[in-house]
Every structure is written in C-alpha cells, then in structure tokens.
Scaffold this motif. Structure first.
Motif, short mmCIF file in Angstrom:
data_model
loop_
_atom_site.label_atom_id
_atom_site.label_comp_id
_atom_site.label_asym_id
_atom_site.label_seq_id
_atom_site.Cartn_x
_atom_site.Cartn_y
_atom_site.Cartn_z
N PRO A 99 -25.08 -6.86 9.75
CA PRO A 99 -26.08 -7.03 10.81
C PRO A 99 -26.63 -5.70 11.33
N LEU A 100 -25.74 -4.73 11.53
CA LEU A 100 -26.20 -3.48 12.13
C LEU A 100 -27.19 -2.77 11.22
N ARG A 101 -26.85 -2.69 9.94
CA ARG A 101 -27.75 -2.00 9.01
C ARG A 101 -29.07 -2.73 8.89
N LEU A 119 -36.29 -6.77 13.87
CA LEU A 119 -36.96 -6.01 14.93
C LEU A 119 -38.36 -5.55 14.51
N VAL A 131 -30.53 -4.58 11.18
CA VAL A 131 -31.30 -4.35 12.40
C VAL A 131 -31.93 -2.96 12.37
N LEU A 132 -31.13 -1.98 12.01
CA LEU A 132 -31.64 -0.61 12.03
C LEU A 132 -32.73 -0.41 10.99
N LEU A 133 -32.57 -1.09 9.85
CA LEU A 133 -33.60 -0.97 8.82
C LEU A 133 -34.92 -1.55 9.32
N LEU A 174 -29.62 -4.87 0.68
CA LEU A 174 -28.76 -4.28 1.70
C LEU A 174 -27.46 -5.05 1.87
N PHE A 177 -36.17 -4.11 0.31
CA PHE A 177 -35.25 -3.39 1.19
C PHE A 177 -34.13 -4.25 1.77
N PHE A 180 -40.99 1.52 13.32
CA PHE A 180 -41.51 2.85 13.64
C PHE A 180 -42.55 3.29 12.61
N VAL A 194 -35.90 -1.84 12.32
CA VAL A 194 -36.46 -1.01 13.38
C VAL A 194 -37.06 0.27 12.80
N GLY A 195 -36.42 0.79 11.74
CA GLY A 195 -37.00 1.94 11.05
C GLY A 195 -38.40 1.60 10.55
N PHE A 196 -38.54 0.41 10.01
CA PHE A 196 -39.84 -0.04 9.53
C PHE A 196 -40.82 -0.22 10.69
#
Lengths: 286, 331
Positions: free
Chosen positions: A92-94, A39, A96-98, A88, A84, A104, A100-102
């Motif tokens: 998949p979820l982690r 993302l 994706v969230l990672l 990990l 990063f 931001f 997306v955190g980046f």
C-alpha cells in the motif's frame, strides 16, 4: 432563512453531489478492486478539464470535448496501471507514493502545457439558462449535472449487477484471491476498472469545470473531498458512493452557508469518525 | 569501533561540517538549510511512525500546523514568545502537538495499513479545514504574518546567522532524543510491532498502547518543528496543513530511507535544495522531483540509506564465485 434558502441550498448540494459521484465512484471502484489508494485521482479530474479546454479551443465543440477528454485520461490511467502500478505488487505505501509522485508530475505537465491561469469551461448557451419553478430559478446546467450523474450511475449499476463482467468485478471486490481461483482474470479487471475510474474522474473534470473553474491546485483540492465521498459511502460500493456523494455535497453546501468558520471541519470530522468506527464505510462490504 | 559507533561518528562529522560550512556560505544557502533543518524534525517524526512502528501517516502536517499556528497566534495576539519565554512556547508547541496526537490517536491507532493512511488523511484535513476557514483565529487563506523573531537580551534571532544556530541546536537535540527513543527497549518493541504485531501481542505487549505512545511522541516533535517553522518562514498559512505538505514529509522519509532517522534528514535536504535551487535554474524542476520520487519507489524501496546494503548484496551475489577462488580466507 425561508423555504427558498433551504430549497436552493439543497438543490446546489445535490448538484454538487452529482459531480462528486462522478469523481468518487471511480475512486471507490479502484479501491474496491485493487486496494489502491489512488492519490492521482484529483489529477485525472483536473487533466480532464484541461484536455476539454484544448478540444474546445481547437474545435469549438463542447459536446466533442466531453468524450475526448474522458477517453484521453482513461488512456493515461490505463498506461499508469499497466506500466507502473501492476509490476509494483501489493504494498500500500509504495502504491500510494507512486500515485502521488505521478500527481506531482501531472501538476507540472499541466502547468507547462496550459499555464497557471484560471480558465472556465463554457457550456453551450442552451444549458446556460435558468428555469423557474415556483418562483425559484434553477440553473439548467446544474440540472444537466444531476441528470448526467444519474444516467451514469444507472449505467454503472446495470453493468455491475446485470452483466457477467460486472459479476466478475464484484467477485474481485469481495475476495480477489478466490476470484482468481475460479478463473477470473483479475489483472484484466484491475486494468479496466482503473481506466474506468480515470474516465469518470475526467468526465467530472469537464462537467465540473463549468462552475468550479479549471486552475492549478484544483487536483489536490478535489482529492480529499473525493476521499470523503468514498469513505463515508464505503469503499468498493457503487450505491455507497452515490449516497456518500449526496451527503458530502449537501454537508458542504449547508456547512458553508450555515457555519462558514467550521465548514470543512463538518465535512472531514464525520469522515474520520466513520473510519474509526467502521473502517469499511457506511455501505462497504466487509 | 563497532559499526554503530562508526555510523554515529559519520553523522556527528556531517553535522559538524554543516555547522562549519553553512555560516560561511551565502544567505540563500543558510536560509535553505535553516528551513530544511526545521522541516527535518517533522520528517523524523514521520519516520518514527513509518520506519520504526510501521504506520504510514498522511496527515503529519497537522502537528506542524498546530505548533506553528500556536506560535504565531501567541506572538501576534498576546506578544508571548518573543523574549526568553520563547523556550516556553517551544515546550507549549510540543505539548499542543502531543495533545492533538493524543486525541487523533484514539481514532487512528485502531486502523492498519491503507485504513491508517486514510484516517490520518481525514484527520489532517480536519485541521486544514479549520485553518482555512476559521478566519477570526487563523487568518483564513492569508494566514498569519509573524513580523518579529524572539530576542534574548542582546541576542536577536532576526539575524539569520543567529537563528540558524538556534534551529541547528534544537534539531540536534531532537535528533539525539529520537535516536535514544528508537534505541530504547520501547523503540525495540515498536520495531517488533512493525515486524509482526500478532507475535508481540502474544508475548504480552499492549501493542495498541505502544503505537499510541509512539503516535503522541511523533505529534510532539511535529509541534516542535512547527514552532521553528513559524519563525523560519515568517508566515503560517493553510498551505502548511495541506495534503501535499504531509505527502512531502512522507516522501522525504522514504527517499532517504525509512527506519533510519538520518535518512529522512538527507531526504529533506535533497528535496529542499532540489526544489529551491533547481527552480532558479530550470522551469521544469518539478519533473526532476517527480522522477526522483517515482524512481525511488520503483527501484530503491529502501531509500538512499539502503544503497550501501544493496551494493553489498549485489557484490556478494555477483562476486561470490570469484571471491571464493581468490580469497577463501577473507571471510
């Protein structure tokens, strides 16, 4: 609505598709090799445009801006993957969230460094002209986009199909575990593909910046469109990304021209439909 | 008291504290709390899917959006939902959310893992596209301004204080309903699907139907949250359907700790207060938020609600030799 309308819209659609191919092919390769839904891909696109702007401001050279921006963002992708994403593991979820955190974090960094203003990347004067064919004017810059995307597509295809490294990448897409089993260093492949994807997205940002502009929020506008390309074409397939990009480019242009009120719907509804019927996309490998 | 009863007591106490403290603070805190409570319903609906069914949705904002757009369109075009019929609109919002989820679920439920993420993303973008472009219905980019809030006779919800109590009440009812759901036999079979779908299939459960129903229920609560959100924010626009809104909801659930319902609420409050409060203090507030997200995913995959459990494990691991020496009878 005469022939001219159709020709111009088709031309615009194809040239937009050329841009989308640059963004989508990287995303597709990343997904194919690593099964990561990245993302922050839209951020690479936007950051590529911003870095190019800085290069143009300091050196006044548009030609120099293209490789510098693309390589800089490729480096960002490389660091992200190594530091990063790799540690990990597969979740998949982690992942994706990672990413997306980046996304931001990148958004804020871009806002701090390049402010919230809208910018345009001005291509050299030679490319700003139009050429007339049969009474219709075609902007030369869009022709340049199509040529660039075609050249890069061809280079990627040759690298994938004709080199040993390309064969290793294809093997990893098909079955990462088996690829590891026969001695392919999939970790190294992942690293290279991830930064290649970032490279291509940033390249798209520089080239697309001339007619989309560069502004905050472009990252999350580009991201879903890139996903549409990847999903329609099929994940992990270069040819699929090309066809997906062309279809999305055309659908977007004709959608906006013919039925403006539901234009985005006509883009994303087929994407959802294809995902539901054939999750691997039209040309994806099983 | 069993440990579950203790947990419930803590939640009730926390809610009571919110109810007592917030009305006595300034209007800024109250506004933020109201917003967070309305949004927290959406986050809990994400958690029903993520934490209890094992489905990570990247398009949950779509349900908030249809609820919110339905409310705004009914109120501005037809003047419905500004009196006692607000309660009907509340129900209608849930129905619209459920109906949309029933439609989308047909496409989405077959998919698992990454593909579920992407198909919900695509479906969410469909709704975004309509909201953004269908000018005559949705007001396009500008969205719809809601100038009035409902009035129940002498009770006027335009008063922020009164409105806070309404949102608080709806929030509490939603929490209780969702809690009952996840503790019910149905909720237990959802958890079974999350853990091992194949086993549940072999045991004779129709796992598709279970997931489909969970998806619809989550959609209904998303719609409900949208109705409240429309009146809380006073404006409904494509921003409410954007991908970052869906991502926010997912991140809040993970930050608090998925599979706990309450964790999502805590996550929502942290993010809302960090975002709004921090942005008034420092210009680089979004770094803090980004770092919080990244650090949570890297170091705290079970979220904030997982901290006590991790502490216990850590203590058990590092304190074991000592405790054996000092207090052999403790366990």
């Amino acid at each position: 609505m005469n022939l001219n309308f159709w020709v111009i819209q088709a031309f615009n659609g194809i040239s937009y598709g050329a841009l989308l191919f640059l963004v989508g092919s990287g995303l597709s390769l990343i997904f194919g090799v690593m099964r990561i839904v990245n993302l922050s891909h839209g951020s690479y696109f936007l950051l590529g445009g911003y870095v190019a702007l800085s290069v143009i401001w300091t050196t006044d050279s548009w030609l120099l801006a293209i490789p510098v921006a693309a390589l800089a963002i490729a480096l960002v992708g490389l660091v992200m993957e190594r530091v990063f994403l790799r540690p990990l593991g597969f979740d998949p979820l982690r992942q994706v969230l990672l990413t997306v955190g980046f996304a931001f974090l990148f958004q804020q960094a871009a806002l701090d460094i390049w402010t919230g203003n809208n910018f345009d990347i001005n291509p050299p004067a030679a490319l700003s002209k139009s050429i007339a064919i049969g009474g219709i004017y075609f902007p030369l810059y869009r022709v340049f986009m199509i040529v660039t995307a075609a050249a890069i597509g061809l280079a990627l295809w040759l690298a994938m199909e004709k080199t040993r490294l390309g064969a290793q990448v294809r093997a990893t897409v098909d079955d990462a575990e088996m690829a590891r089993g026969v001695g392919i260093d999939t970790s190294r492949i992942s690293m290279m593909i991830f930064s290649l994807g970032a490279f291509l997205a940033a390249l798209g940002g520089v080239i697309g910046g001339a007619f989309l502009g560069i502004y905050p929020g472009l990252d999350f506008e580009m991201l879903p469109i890139a996903f549409a390309v990847v999903i329609i074409g099929g994940m992990g397939s270069l040819g699929g990304a090309a066809i997906g990009a062309l279809l999305v480019g055309l659908a977007d242009n004709f959608g906006k021209a013919l039925f403006p009120e539901i234009s985005y719907f006509t883009l994303y509804a087929p994407m959802a439909l294809i995902l539901a019927i054939k999750p691997t996309g039209l040309f994806g490998r099983e | 008291m069993s440990s579950q009863a203790v947990k419930i007591a803590i939640v009730v106490a926390a809610l009571a504290a919110v109810l007592l403290v917030v009305p006595n603070t300034n209007s800024f805190v109250m506004l933020l709390t109201t917003r967070a409570l309305a949004f927290a319903i959406l986050v809990m609906s994400v958690d029903i899917l993520l934490g209890y069914t094992g489905l990570a949705s990247l398009g949950q904002a779509a349900y908030l959006a249809v609820g919110a757009y339905a409310t705004a369109i009914l109120a501005t075009k037809y003047h419905i939902g500004l009196g006692w019929d607000f309660w009907l609109v509340l129900l209608f919002g849930m129905l619209v959310g459920a109906a949309l989820a029933a439609l989308f679920g047909l496409f989405a439920i077959r998919a698992t893992g990454v593909y579920f993420l992407m198909i919900t993303l695509a479906l969410g973008q469909c709704v975004w596209g309509l909201a953004y472009r269908w000018n005559s219905l949705t007001g396009g980019d500008n969205g719809i301004n809601l100038r009035e809030r409902p009035k129940f006779g002498p009770i006027d919800l335009a008063n922020e204080n009164t409105f806070f109590f309404l949102v608080f009440a709806v929030f509490c009812v939603s929490l209780v309903m969702m809690y009952t759901l996840v503790r019910s036999p149905f909720g237990r079979s959802l958890a079974g699907i999350r853990e091992r779908e194949l086993r549940m299939k072999i045991l004779g459960y129709n796992t598709w139907l279970h997931k489909y129903i969970a998806f619809i229920i989550a959609g209904a609560f998303g719609g409900l949250s949208g109705v409240l959100w429309a009146h809380t924010a006073g404006i409904v626009s494509p921003v409410n359907v954007e991908l970052p809104t869906s991502v926010d909801a997912l991140l809040m659930a993970v930050l608090g700790g998925s599979g706990t319902l309450v964790g999502g609420v805590i996550g929502t409050f942290i993010v809302f207060f960090l975002r709004e409060y921090l942005s008034t203090v420092v210009p680089w507030w979004q770094y803090v938020l980004g770092v919080v997200y990244v650090a949570t995913i890297l170091y705290l995959p079970t979220g904030l609600m997982g901290i006590p459990e991790r502490l216990r494990q850590w203590r058990a691991k590092s304190g074991n030799p000592q405790s054996r020496k000092l207090a052999p009878a403790a366990s």
